[in-house]
Motif scaffolding. Structure first.
Motif, PDB file in Angstrom:
ATOM      1  N   ARG A 164     -68.776  11.837  15.959  1.00 40.52           N
ATOM      2  CA  ARG A 164     -67.723  11.862  14.935  1.00 40.52           C
ATOM      3  C   ARG A 164     -67.320  10.457  14.510  1.00 40.52           C
ATOM      4  O   ARG A 164     -66.583  10.298  13.538  1.00 40.52           O
ATOM      5  N   LYS A 168     -72.858   7.413   8.527  1.00 41.95           N
ATOM      6  CA  LYS A 168     -74.085   8.148   8.216  1.00 41.95           C
ATOM      7  C   LYS A 168     -75.301   7.239   8.310  1.00 41.95           C
ATOM      8  O   LYS A 168     -76.358   7.630   8.800  1.00 41.95           O
ATOM      9  N   ALA A 186     -83.520  15.686   7.752  1.00 40.02           N
ATOM     10  CA  ALA A 186     -82.600  16.398   6.862  1.00 40.02           C
ATOM     11  C   ALA A 186     -81.928  17.557   7.609  1.00 40.02           C
ATOM     12  O   ALA A 186     -80.734  17.821   7.418  1.00 40.02           O
ATOM     13  N   GLN A 189     -79.355  16.117   9.772  1.00 41.30           N
ATOM     14  CA  GLN A 189     -78.215  15.643   8.986  1.00 41.30           C
ATOM     15  C   GLN A 189     -77.300  16.803   8.598  1.00 41.30           C
ATOM     16  O   GLN A 189     -76.079  16.701   8.679  1.00 41.30           O
ATOM     17  N   LEU A 190     -77.912  17.905   8.172  1.00 43.63           N
ATOM     18  CA  LEU A 190     -77.093  19.064   7.802  1.00 43.63           C
ATOM     19  C   LEU A 190     -76.356  19.596   9.029  1.00 43.63           C
ATOM     20  O   LEU A 190     -75.172  19.935   8.949  1.00 43.63           O
ATOM     21  N   MET A 193     -73.470  17.437   9.543  1.00 49.64           N
ATOM     22  CA  MET A 193     -72.406  17.715   8.576  1.00 49.64           C
ATOM     23  C   MET A 193     -71.602  18.950   9.001  1.00 49.64           C
ATOM     24  O   MET A 193     -70.372  18.973   8.905  1.00 49.64           O
ATOM     25  N   CYS A 194     -72.304  19.981   9.440  1.00 55.40           N
ATOM     26  CA  CYS A 194     -71.627  21.213   9.870  1.00 55.40           C
ATOM     27  C   CYS A 194     -70.773  20.929  11.107  1.00 55.40           C
ATOM     28  O   CYS A 194     -69.637  21.394  11.219  1.00 55.40           O
ATOM     29  N   ASN A 196     -69.441  18.064  11.914  1.00 50.86           N
ATOM     30  CA  ASN A 196     -68.266  17.283  11.507  1.00 50.86           C
ATOM     31  C   ASN A 196     -67.210  18.129  10.813  1.00 50.86           C
ATOM     32  O   ASN A 196     -66.045  17.757  10.760  1.00 50.86           O
ATOM     33  N   THR A 197     -67.653  19.252  10.241  1.00 48.01           N
ATOM     34  CA  THR A 197     -66.699  20.147   9.583  1.00 48.01           C
ATOM     35  C   THR A 197     -65.913  20.954  10.620  1.00 48.01           C
ATOM     36  O   THR A 197     -64.754  21.291  10.393  1.00 48.01           O
ATOM     37  N   LEU A 223     -72.447  28.261  10.069  1.00 48.20           N
ATOM     38  CA  LEU A 223     -72.257  27.447   8.865  1.00 48.20           C
ATOM     39  C   LEU A 223     -73.596  26.849   8.428  1.00 48.20           C
ATOM     40  O   LEU A 223     -73.951  26.869   7.249  1.00 48.20           O
ATOM     41  N   GLU A 227     -75.524  27.443   4.861  1.00 45.06           N
ATOM     42  CA  GLU A 227     -75.734  26.335   3.922  1.00 45.06           C
ATOM     43  C   GLU A 227     -77.210  25.966   3.773  1.00 45.06           C
ATOM     44  O   GLU A 227     -77.611  25.400   2.767  1.00 45.06           O
TER      45      GLU A 227
ATOM     46  N   VAL B  34     -60.492  21.036   9.122  1.00 45.94           N
ATOM     47  CA  VAL B  34     -61.154  19.823   8.632  1.00 45.94           C
ATOM     48  C   VAL B  34     -60.485  19.291   7.369  1.00 45.94           C
ATOM     49  O   VAL B  34     -60.336  18.083   7.203  1.00 45.94           O
ATOM     50  N   GLU B 100     -71.333   0.596   6.590  1.00 45.49           N
ATOM     51  CA  GLU B 100     -71.469   0.898   5.161  1.00 45.49           C
ATOM     52  C   GLU B 100     -70.158   1.446   4.624  1.00 45.49           C
ATOM     53  O   GLU B 100     -69.269   1.839   5.370  1.00 45.49           O
ATOM     54  N   LEU B 150     -78.225  14.898  -0.282  1.00 44.25           N
ATOM     55  CA  LEU B 150     -77.749  15.953   0.616  1.00 44.25           C
ATOM     56  C   LEU B 150     -76.214  15.930   0.733  1.00 44.25           C
ATOM     57  O   LEU B 150     -75.565  16.956   0.588  1.00 44.25           O
ATOM     58  N   PHE B 209     -68.972  23.983   2.195  1.00 44.23           N
ATOM     59  CA  PHE B 209     -69.032  22.733   1.428  1.00 44.23           C
ATOM     60  C   PHE B 209     -68.940  23.041  -0.063  1.00 44.23           C
ATOM     61  O   PHE B 209     -69.945  22.971  -0.768  1.00 44.23           O
TER      62      PHE B 209
END
Lengths: 418, 396
Positions: A164, A168, A186, A189-190, A193-194, A196-197, A223, A227, B34, B100, B150, B209
């Protein structure tokens, strides 16, 4: 231990730490042979008598930096690493003085610093006028402070907690490092993202995170699977909670290993005593004629020296115009290397006052400098010019306040600046 | 310990317990943990930076009023401070590595959301501080930034940012008018129906999302209009929107909301001509009204038949006296949906919700009511198709 004096030594020896904390210089023979050859070559072409040691040192530093940038010499980085040993050592001592850390000693900080030598070399801009050493004296402490700040944080994070707290860019770099395909990255990464949500404090403003249990993995997986078709198209495949758990734990381990490896395992660009067989013949021509000519002209440039004197004048005048308290705060920070906490204690000020004073004092100096630069031609100032001036100001401030010499124990070296 | 890594090139701002409590309060109107956490970080950062800047520029302000902020933070990260015409976009993060600045595309590619400067901000609520450690311009983000399809963000590496907020302030003072922005492609214009559809779809809290669920240009066109953004937010939070009351007497002054359109923009000429005709009345003596306006009602796909329908609700009115109004109400299909849908039912209710009239296309050929009322009197119209009902409420 002695301080280094000879040019050849400066560019070919390294600090070696013993378990009892003492250190000595070790020669890298390959670097030494190369340096020896280059110096001889130089002597043949330039009259040695006109050059003092300090200016020679500057020349070789610029020369190797030039080679390093242009990638024209495989040993350039080694020579520069050797050259910046004192700067790094000094920074390590500073950090040790400022921050109590049970975690690291001087040699650890030196390792952390030298492992990032490329960051230092990339940041150095010879055109600004300050020497590589001056620049390194600013850049190393900053770099070590950043590393310490981050590593302190990381040590407080659980492995999933670290995920967290990572950008990125770093997350993706850590994954790429492992050689995963871009399609696999990828997916990770997804998944991230899930994660982190859903892995966020249960109650806003409190720091407690959800319990890591099966229900969390199921929620993240649900999730992800919802997605996935939309975000990844044909390359994405449905995931199970068990795989999700494995992906994220694996990512966390990769991130930690990539970004914050144990200091002992840092991969230093140059530390060897003797490397491989002696194939000196394949080394390129050590000196480029054009650079040599440029250097002679650069060094003789009176205008540059006049400009330096003027800039110093501007900074001194601007400093004098600051109120006494601001001057004192600047002195504490730049000259004595105190932390904000220490300044608060020494000057009996609140934290908010110290930070505003320091920020505003430095800003006043930058403003004075920028306004001065507009004067002669009434030239228009661009944001880029201000950015450059700001980097240069930091170098000038360090020169102005002077940097204490690194303390090698019995002997100290008088370090020249600027 | 707290701010031992302070650097005068950065802004290190303390977060008092009061500031934290305020931010928690501001965040509670978002729908999920969130989004509440995002709102919390943004509120902390925004309030702290605003205070810091106001110490020198008291006129600095937030771009949106406090009440409008949750609708933004519900779906996207970032907050804006205005210094006159200059917009600073603050991008908070909890990342510790300063590698970044990652900016959501909404702040870069939406013409009315673009900023001049983008500030990288690390928020550390548990230690009680935020630090702003670097900045860049819109130009730099567009020309040097890496776009991540993405996550739909633009990122700029630390080496490309200006890691010095002194420089920011000096730039503001000395070259405040230097160009900072790049022109971006305009967003498409959404029709009200498109917007309604998007709001219905993305308003489902199960969409994890929403900002990534539809093509960016559609999403941005929806998000950057305040009323639609608010509607989306309310839907995601499950807030029942209080039906806005349509005040018909304002129509006499020519004040119409956008959804009440001129008749000929929606209906075909023959529909307009025959709107008020009834089987009983001859063409010659069919009523005419001084003011005619129409609203398109969208009845989403019927769960049984799967077909959607658009119907026009036409209101005609003529003042009879200072206190009395003659009114007509007519329902007909919109243009291409020429065949009238058989299962539509309409009820006319008085101010207390009691049915005063009822009609269905299955029984009568047209759906039409004509009546008169007092100024200030209320009534509502209920349109039902299958299992869906829409209600419009009026005040004469």
């Amino acid at each position: 231990m002695h301080t280094r004096q000879e040019i050849i030594e400066l560019f070919s020896t390294f600090l070696q730490f013993e378990t009892d904390g003492l250190s000595h210089w070790v020669t890298d023979l390959r670097l030494r042979r190369n340096m020896h050859r280059c110096v001889e070559d130089y002597v043949q072409r330039v009259s040695m008598a006109t050059r003092d040691r300090r200016s020679l040192e500057q020349f070789w530093a610029l020369h190797w930096h030039h080679c390093w940038q242009a990638k024209t010499h495989p040993l350039a980085e080694g020579h520069l690493s050797a050259y910046l040993q004192e700067s790094c050592y000094w920074a390590a001592q500073q950090i040790l003085k400022q921050f109590t850390s049970v975690q690291f000693g001087v040699s650890d900080y030196c390792q952390i610093g030298m492992a990032e030598i490329r960051t230092i070399l990339r940041g150095f801009k010879p055109d600004r006028g300050a020497s590589l050493k001056t620049f390194a004296n600013i850049a190393f402490p900053k770099l070590l402070k950043d590393q310490l700040r981050q590593r302190q944080e990381v040590n407080l994070c659980s492995s999933l907690g670290l995920l967290r707290r990572i950008s990125k860019k770093r997350f993706l770099e850590a994954l790429r490092q492992t050689g995963l395909s871009s399609a696999a990255i990828a997916q990770y990464q997804l998944a991230w993202m899930c994660f982190n949500t859903l892995y966020v404090p249960i109650q806003t403003g409190k720091h407690q995170l959800p319990t890591v249990d099966q229900s969390l993995w199921i929620a993240i997986t649900d999730l992800y699977n919802t997605e996935c078709p939309n975000q990844l198209g044909a390359t994405g495949m449905a995931c199970t909670p068990a795989i999700m758990e494995q992906w994220l734990n694996q990512s966390a381990a990769w991130v930690r290993a990539y970004l914050y490896p144990p200091v002992e395992s840092l991969n230093l660009p140059k530390a060897g005593i003797e490397s491989g067989s002696e194939r000196q013949d394949d080394l390129p021509d050590p000196l480029q004629e054009s650079l040599l000519t440029e250097w002679v002209m650069w060094e003789d440039n009176q205008a540059r020296q006049v400009q330096w004197a003027q800039i110093r004048g501007v900074i001194v005048t601007a400093l004098e115009q600051l109120d006494a308290q601001s001057q004192e705060v600047l002195r504490c920070y730049y000259q004595q290397g105190l932390t904000q906490q220490q300044i608060m204690q020494q000057l009996q000020m609140s934290q908010a006052t110290v930070s505003r004073r320091l920020t505003k004092a430095r800003e006043a100096l930058l403003l004075a400098l920028v306004q001065w630069s507009q004067l002669p031609l009434n030239s228009s100032t661009t944001p880029n010019l201000i950015k450059e001036m700001s980097a240069a100001l930091e170098e000038w401030l360090v020169v102005h306040y002077g940097v204490p010499a690194p303390d090698f124990g019995r002997q100290t070296e008088v370090q020249e600046q600027g | 310990m707290m701010m031992q890594f302070f650097d005068p090139k950065e802004w290190w701002l303390e977060l008092s317990p009061t500031a934290q409590a305020e931010a928690i309060q501001q965040s509670q109107s978002c729908s999920t943990p969130v989004s509440r956490h995002r709102a919390y970080l943004n509120a902390l950062g925004l309030n702290a930076v605003l205070d810091w800047i106001r110490a020198e520029l008291p006129e600095a302000n937030t771009w949106l009023a406090a009440a409008s902020l949750p609708a933004v933070w519900e779906v996207v990260n970032g907050a804006v401070i205005q210094l006159g015409a200059m917009r600073l976009v603050l991008i908070p993060t909890e990342a510790i590595d300063d590698s970044e600045l990652e900016v959501p595309q909404e702040w870069v590619d939406s013409p009315n959301w673009i900023g001049d400067y983008y500030l990288a901000m690390q928020v550390k609520p548990d230690r009680g501080w935020v630090r702003i450690w670097g900045y860049t311009t819109h130009q730099a983000l567009k020309s040097l930034g890496r776009y991540d399809p993405l996550g739909r963000t633009y990122s700029l590496d630390v080496e490309q940012l200006t890691p010095d907020l002194n420089a920011f302030w000096v730039t503001y003072q000395i070259c405040g008018s230097a160009p900072t922005r790049t022109v971006v492609v305009p967003l498409p214009e959404l029709s009200i129906n498109q917007a309604d559809q998007l709001i219905q779809r993305l308003g489902d809290p199960a969409i994890g999302f929403p900002r990534l669920a539809v093509p960016f240009s559609l999403w941005a066109a929806l998000l950057t209009r305040e009323d639609w953004r608010q509607a989306l937010y309310e839907r995601r939070c499950g807030i029942e929107r209080a039906q806005p009351l349509i005040r018909l007497h304002e129509w006499l002054q020519g004040q119409f909301t956008a959804v009440w359109q001129a008749v000929d923009t929606v209906l075909l000429p023959n529909q307009v001509a025959s709107a008020w005709r009834s089987p009983e009345s001859e063409a010659a003596n069919s009523p005419e009204y001084l003011i005619n306006r129409v609203k398109v009602l969208e009845l989403g796909p019927n769960s049984a038949t799967g077909t959607a329908a658009k119907v026009a609700l036409l209101i005609g009115m003529t003042p009879v006296s200072d206190t009395q109004m003659k009114l007509g109400l007519h329902i007909c299909p919109v243009r291409e949906n020429a065949t009238f849908l058989q299962d539509i039912q309409v009820r006319l209710l008085d101010g207390k919700g009691i049915e005063v009239g009822q009609a269905s296309a299955a029984v009568t050929e047209t759906i039409q009511f004509q009546f008169s009322g007092q100024i200030g009197e209320r009534f509502s119209v209920e349109v039902t198709m299958g299992d869906q009902t829409l209600t419009e409420s009026f005040e004469i």
